[in-house]
Motif scaffolding. Structure first.
Motif, short mmCIF file in Angstrom:
data_model
loop_
_atom_site.label_atom_id
_atom_site.label_comp_id
_atom_site.label_asym_id
_atom_site.label_seq_id
_atom_site.Cartn_x
_atom_site.Cartn_y
_atom_site.Cartn_z
N ALA A 151 0.86 -1.18 0.00
CA ALA A 151 0.00 0.00 0.00
C ALA A 151 0.90 1.24 0.00
CB ALA A 151 -0.90 -0.01 1.23
N LEU A 152 0.61 2.18 -0.89
CA LEU A 152 1.41 3.41 -1.00
C LEU A 152 0.56 4.62 -0.64
CD1 LEU A 152 3.11 2.78 -4.46
CD2 LEU A 152 4.19 2.60 -2.22
N TYR A 153 1.20 5.57 0.02
CA TYR A 153 0.52 6.84 0.29
C TYR A 153 1.56 7.95 0.32
CZ TYR A 153 -2.53 10.37 2.21
OH TYR A 153 -3.28 11.52 2.37
N THR A 154 1.19 9.10 -0.22
CA THR A 154 2.07 10.26 -0.20
C THR A 154 1.48 11.32 0.70
OG1 THR A 154 2.83 9.79 -2.45
CG2 THR A 154 3.21 12.01 -1.60
N LYS B 252 6.86 16.40 -0.05
CA LYS B 252 6.09 15.16 0.07
C LYS B 252 6.96 14.05 0.65
CE LYS B 252 6.94 13.82 -4.70
NZ LYS B 252 6.36 13.40 -5.96
N ILE B 253 6.27 13.16 1.32
CA ILE B 253 6.88 11.96 1.89
C ILE B 253 6.03 10.79 1.45
CG2 ILE B 253 7.48 10.72 4.00
CD1 ILE B 253 7.64 13.54 5.36
N GLU B 254 6.63 9.88 0.69
CA GLU B 254 5.90 8.70 0.25
C GLU B 254 6.21 7.55 1.19
OE1 GLU B 254 6.87 6.09 -3.31
OE2 GLU B 254 5.13 7.23 -4.03
N ILE B 255 5.16 6.87 1.61
CA ILE B 255 5.30 5.72 2.51
C ILE B 255 4.82 4.48 1.77
CG2 ILE B 255 4.64 4.69 4.72
CD1 ILE B 255 6.19 7.31 5.05
N ALA B 256 5.65 3.44 1.75
CA ALA B 256 5.28 2.15 1.17
C ALA B 256 5.14 1.16 2.32
CB ALA B 256 6.34 1.68 0.19
N PHE B 257 3.94 0.60 2.46
CA PHE B 257 3.68 -0.40 3.50
C PHE B 257 3.62 -1.78 2.84
CE2 PHE B 257 0.48 -3.05 5.67
CZ PHE B 257 1.17 -3.27 6.85
N HIS B 258 4.54 -2.66 3.21
CA HIS B 258 4.62 -4.02 2.66
C HIS B 258 3.95 -4.97 3.65
CE1 HIS B 258 7.56 -2.96 -0.53
NE2 HIS B 258 7.79 -1.96 0.32
N SER B 259 2.87 -5.59 3.23
CA SER B 259 2.07 -6.39 4.16
C SER B 259 2.44 -7.88 4.20
CB SER B 259 0.59 -6.25 3.80
OG SER B 259 0.35 -6.82 2.52
N CYS C 265 9.24 -0.59 11.90
CA CYS C 265 9.56 -1.91 11.36
C CYS C 265 9.98 -1.79 9.90
CB CYS C 265 8.39 -2.88 11.52
SG CYS C 265 7.09 -2.67 10.31
N GLY C 266 10.58 -2.84 9.40
CA GLY C 266 11.06 -2.84 8.02
C GLY C 266 9.95 -2.91 6.98
N CYS C 267 8.72 -3.13 7.42
CA CYS C 267 7.60 -3.23 6.47
C CYS C 267 7.13 -1.85 6.00
CB CYS C 267 6.44 -3.98 7.10
SG CYS C 267 5.73 -3.14 8.53
N SER D 8 8.67 14.81 14.29
CA SER D 8 7.25 14.85 13.94
C SER D 8 6.84 13.42 13.62
CB SER D 8 7.01 15.72 12.72
OG SER D 8 7.45 17.03 12.94
N GLN D 9 5.55 13.14 13.71
CA GLN D 9 5.09 11.77 13.48
C GLN D 9 3.97 11.72 12.46
OE1 GLN D 9 4.24 9.41 17.00
NE2 GLN D 9 2.76 8.18 15.89
N LEU D 10 4.06 10.73 11.57
CA LEU D 10 2.98 10.35 10.67
C LEU D 10 2.60 8.93 11.08
CD1 LEU D 10 4.64 11.43 7.30
CD2 LEU D 10 3.01 12.74 8.67
N THR D 11 1.37 8.53 10.78
CA THR D 11 0.93 7.18 11.13
C THR D 11 0.12 6.60 9.99
OG1 THR D 11 0.82 7.83 13.46
CG2 THR D 11 -0.30 5.79 12.85
N ILE D 12 0.40 5.34 9.68
CA ILE D 12 -0.46 4.62 8.74
C ILE D 12 -1.08 3.45 9.48
CG2 ILE D 12 0.83 5.31 6.69
CD1 ILE D 12 2.01 2.47 6.67
N THR D 13 -2.32 3.15 9.14
CA THR D 13 -3.02 2.02 9.76
C THR D 13 -3.73 1.23 8.68
OG1 THR D 13 -5.05 3.26 10.15
CG2 THR D 13 -3.40 3.32 11.90
N CYS D 14 -3.97 -0.03 8.96
CA CYS D 14 -4.73 -0.88 8.04
C CYS D 14 -5.10 -2.18 8.74
CB CYS D 14 -3.94 -1.16 6.77
SG CYS D 14 -2.48 -2.17 7.03
#
Length: 150
Positions: A63-66, A105-112, A86-88, A134-140
Protein backbone atom coordinates in the motif's frame (compact mmCIF):
# COMPACT_ATOMS: atom_id res chain seq x y z
CA UNK A 1 39.68 53.80 31.57
CA UNK A 2 42.07 52.37 28.99
CA UNK A 3 43.71 50.31 31.72
CA UNK A 4 40.34 48.79 32.68
CA UNK A 5 39.60 47.86 29.06
CA UNK A 6 43.05 46.33 28.67
CA UNK A 7 42.50 44.29 31.86
CA UNK A 8 39.17 43.02 30.61
CA UNK A 9 40.68 42.10 27.24
CA UNK A 10 43.55 40.27 28.95
CA UNK A 11 41.18 38.35 31.22
CA UNK A 12 38.87 37.48 28.33
CA UNK A 13 41.77 36.15 26.23
CA UNK A 14 43.52 34.32 29.05
CA UNK A 15 40.51 33.21 31.06
CA UNK A 16 39.80 29.79 32.42
CA UNK A 17 38.94 27.34 29.56
CA UNK A 18 36.30 25.68 31.78
CA UNK A 19 34.61 29.04 32.29
CA UNK A 20 34.77 29.71 28.53
CA UNK A 21 33.10 26.37 27.78
CA UNK A 22 30.48 27.05 30.43
CA UNK A 23 29.77 30.45 28.87
CA UNK A 24 29.54 28.88 25.41
CA UNK A 25 27.14 26.22 26.73
CA UNK A 26 25.01 28.95 28.33
CA UNK A 27 24.98 30.87 25.05
CA UNK A 28 23.82 27.76 23.18
CA UNK A 29 21.08 27.16 25.76
CA UNK A 30 19.99 30.79 25.40
CA UNK A 31 19.92 30.38 21.61
CA UNK A 32 17.91 27.14 21.86
CA UNK A 33 15.50 28.83 24.27
CA UNK A 34 15.10 31.80 21.90
CA UNK A 35 14.36 29.45 19.00
CA UNK A 36 11.78 27.56 21.01
CA UNK A 37 10.11 30.73 22.26
CA UNK A 38 10.06 32.34 18.80
CA UNK A 39 8.62 29.99 16.17
CA UNK A 40 9.39 32.55 13.48
CA UNK A 41 13.06 31.58 13.87
CA UNK A 42 12.79 28.04 12.49
CA UNK A 43 11.01 25.90 9.88
CA UNK A 44 7.65 24.35 10.71
CA UNK A 45 6.39 21.17 9.06
CA UNK A 46 2.61 21.35 8.64
CA UNK A 47 0.78 18.23 7.46
CA UNK A 48 -2.94 18.49 6.72
CA UNK A 49 -3.57 14.96 7.99
CA UNK A 50 -0.83 12.96 9.70
CA UNK A 51 -2.91 9.74 9.76
CA UNK A 52 -3.60 7.54 6.73
CA UNK A 53 -6.07 4.65 7.07
CA UNK A 54 -5.62 2.15 4.23
CA UNK A 55 -8.60 0.03 5.27
CA UNK A 56 -8.29 -3.62 4.22
CA UNK A 57 -5.02 -4.67 2.60
CA UNK A 58 -4.63 -8.21 1.25
CA UNK A 59 -1.63 -9.94 2.77
CA UNK A 60 1.34 -9.67 0.43
CA UNK A 61 0.21 -6.41 -1.22
CA UNK A 62 2.00 -3.08 -0.97
CA UNK A 63 0.00 0.00 0.00
CA UNK A 64 1.41 3.41 -1.00
CA UNK A 65 0.52 6.84 0.29
CA UNK A 66 2.07 10.26 -0.20
CA UNK A 67 1.81 12.71 2.67
CA UNK A 68 1.96 16.32 1.49
CA UNK A 69 3.28 18.97 3.85
CA UNK A 70 4.09 22.66 3.81
CA UNK A 71 6.93 24.56 5.44
CA UNK A 72 4.91 27.17 7.34
CA UNK A 73 8.00 28.49 9.15
CA UNK A 74 10.37 31.25 8.13
CA UNK A 75 13.54 29.20 7.51
CA UNK A 76 14.30 26.42 4.98
CA UNK A 77 13.12 22.98 6.15
CA UNK A 78 15.56 20.08 5.88
CA UNK A 79 14.52 16.51 6.68
CA UNK A 80 17.54 14.64 8.03
CA UNK A 81 15.98 11.19 8.15
CA UNK A 82 12.71 9.34 8.48
CA UNK A 83 12.41 6.17 10.57
CA UNK A 84 9.65 3.64 11.01
CA UNK A 85 9.12 1.06 13.70
CA UNK A 86 9.56 -1.91 11.36
CA UNK A 87 11.06 -2.84 8.02
CA UNK A 88 7.60 -3.23 6.47
CA UNK A 89 7.12 0.56 6.36
CA UNK A 90 9.54 2.28 3.99
CA UNK A 91 9.67 6.08 3.57
CA UNK A 92 10.90 7.90 0.46
CA UNK A 93 11.69 11.62 0.65
CA UNK A 94 13.99 14.31 -0.66
CA UNK A 95 16.74 15.79 1.49
CA UNK A 96 16.64 19.01 -0.55
CA UNK A 97 15.74 22.07 1.54
CA UNK A 98 12.12 23.21 1.31
CA UNK A 99 11.81 26.98 1.31
CA UNK A 100 9.31 28.77 3.57
CA UNK A 101 5.83 28.60 2.04
CA UNK A 102 6.75 25.69 -0.25
CA UNK A 103 5.42 22.14 -0.28
CA UNK A 104 7.14 18.79 0.05
CA UNK A 105 6.09 15.16 0.07
CA UNK A 106 6.88 11.96 1.89
CA UNK A 107 5.90 8.70 0.25
CA UNK A 108 5.30 5.72 2.51
CA UNK A 109 5.28 2.15 1.17
CA UNK A 110 3.68 -0.40 3.50
CA UNK A 111 4.62 -4.02 2.66
CA UNK A 112 2.07 -6.39 4.16
CA UNK A 113 3.84 -9.70 3.43
CA UNK A 114 3.90 -11.90 6.52
CA UNK A 115 1.58 -9.64 8.51
CA UNK A 116 -2.02 -10.11 9.52
CA UNK A 117 -4.68 -8.26 11.48
CA UNK A 118 -4.76 -4.64 12.58
CA UNK A 119 -1.53 -2.74 11.85
CA UNK A 120 -0.57 0.66 13.24
CA UNK A 121 2.76 1.92 11.96
CA UNK A 122 4.22 5.24 13.15
CA UNK A 123 6.79 7.01 10.99
CA UNK A 124 9.10 9.56 12.60
CA UNK A 125 10.43 12.60 10.76
CA UNK A 126 13.72 14.04 12.04
CA UNK A 127 14.14 17.61 10.75
CA UNK A 128 15.55 21.00 11.66
CA UNK A 129 12.24 21.97 13.28
CA UNK A 130 11.28 22.61 16.92
CA UNK A 131 10.62 20.00 18.14
CA UNK A 132 12.99 17.99 15.93
CA UNK A 133 10.61 15.02 15.74
CA UNK A 134 7.25 14.85 13.94
CA UNK A 135 5.09 11.77 13.48
CA UNK A 136 2.98 10.35 10.67
CA UNK A 137 0.93 7.18 11.13
CA UNK A 138 -0.46 4.62 8.74
CA UNK A 139 -3.02 2.02 9.76
CA UNK A 140 -4.73 -0.88 8.04
CA UNK A 141 -6.24 -4.29 8.52
CA UNK A 142 -4.18 -6.97 6.75
CA UNK A 143 -6.42 -9.81 5.57
CA UNK A 144 -5.45 -13.25 4.36
CA UNK A 145 -5.54 -13.59 0.58
CA UNK A 146 -8.63 -15.26 -0.80
CA UNK A 147 -8.10 -18.85 -1.79
CA UNK A 148 -9.16 -19.94 -5.22
CA UNK A 149 -12.35 -21.96 -5.09
CA UNK A 150 -12.95 -24.86 -7.46
Amino acid sequence: MIGCLASLFFLACNGNPAQSKEAADRSQLDLNHALTKNPENYPVITVADSLQEFGKVSQGNVALYTFAFKNTGSKPLVIDEINSTCGCTIPHFSKAPIAPGQYGKIEIAFHSAGLSGRQIKPVFIHANTQPELSQLTITCNVTAPKKDSL
